[in-house]
Write an enzyme that holds these catalytic residues in place. Structure first.
Site, PDB file in Angstrom:
ATOM      1  CB  ALA A   1      -0.902  -0.008   1.229  1.00 55.23           C
TER       2      ALA A   1
ATOM      3  CB  VAL B   1       4.733   1.199   4.077  1.00 53.19           C
ATOM      4  CG1 VAL B   1       4.533   2.650   3.651  1.00 53.19           C
ATOM      5  CG2 VAL B   1       3.832   0.852   5.262  1.00 53.19           C
ATOM      6  CE  LYS B   2       4.351   0.032  -5.104  1.00 48.62           C
ATOM      7  NZ  LYS B   2       3.331  -0.228  -6.121  1.00 48.62           N
ATOM      8  CB  VAL B   3       8.587   4.485   0.649  1.00 52.90           C
ATOM      9  CG1 VAL B   3       9.350   5.771   0.802  1.00 52.90           C
ATOM     10  CG2 VAL B   3       7.841   4.130   1.926  1.00 52.90           C
TER      11      VAL B   3
END
Ligand code: E4P
Length: 220
Positions: A59, A85-87
């Protein structure tokens, strides 16, 4: 190689999951925006996906400054233990990756277009790096070439960051990813369907069924 589906569409995720070959899901802001139910809360979508598929669910944050990325990342990480967590691959993004790792949150560093970027992401402590092969091909490069380079660099220095082949456009990308030894490919639903297809499988099955029908027997 792990197989993820690259979509925020619940029906597609449900169908691919039923096939029994799915290891995880990736989403991005554009994929979420494409879905019909625009009013549906993003956190609710991520939760629903986590309840359907028992694997890593990516996400993405939409903030670009370090503090704001950290704020969104902590909210997303709380949704479910399987959330990754996509960064974005920026200085602020990689700074957040380091802090998030120290907090026990796994990250997927996205928008990677070079081997050097992948080296930095691994040094920051990314759990996953996402090089975009299709978009590189579109820009006149050989997208799979950077997968080979990243594989070599990560193996040279024993980085445990997983290489996730993203922006997959066709079955050839999937085969090349597996031959190179990528850890994961995230695949759109349409390409997943294509992976099953071979004209000789269809023709062979028809022949078997036609021949069997002549026997007039049933397997009981
Ligand atoms: C997934 O993690 C990426 O965001 C996605 O594969 C990008 O695909 P696209 O280049 O087809 O938009």
């Amino acid at each position: 190689m792990e197989i993820f589906i690259d979509t925020a569409n619940i029906d597609e995720i449900r169908q691919a999951n039923d096939w029994g070959i799915l290891d995880g899901v990736t989403t991005n802001p554009s994929l979420v925006a494409k879905e019909k139910d625009k009013g549906k809360d993003f956190k609710a979508i991520v939760k629903e996906i986590c309840e359907l598929v028992h694997g890593d669910i990516s996400a993405e944050v939409v903030a670009t400054r370090y503090e704001a990325i950290m704020h969104e990342a902590r909210i997303l990480a709380k949704i479910h233990k399987n959330v990754v967590v996509k960064v974005p691959l920026t200085p602020d993004g990689l700074k957040a990756v380091k802090t998030l790792k120290a907090e026990g949150t796994r990250t997927n560093v996205t928008l990677c277009f070079s081997a050097n970027q992948a080296l930095l992401a691994a040094k920051a402590g990314a759990y996953i790096i996402s090089p975009f092969v299709g978009r590189l091909d579109d820009a006149g490069h050989d997208g799979m070439e950077i997968i080979e380079e990243i594989r070599e660099i990560y193996d040279n220095y024993k980085f445990d960051t997983k290489i996730l082949v993203a922006s997959v456009r066709n079955p050839l990308h999937v085969k090349q990813a597996a031959l190179i030894g990528a850890d994961i490919a995230t695949i759109p639903f349409k390409v997943l369907e294509q992976l099953y297809k071979h004209p000789l499988t269809d023709a062979g099955l028809k022949q078997f069924l036609d021949d069997w029908a002549k026997l007039g027997q049933q397997i009981k």
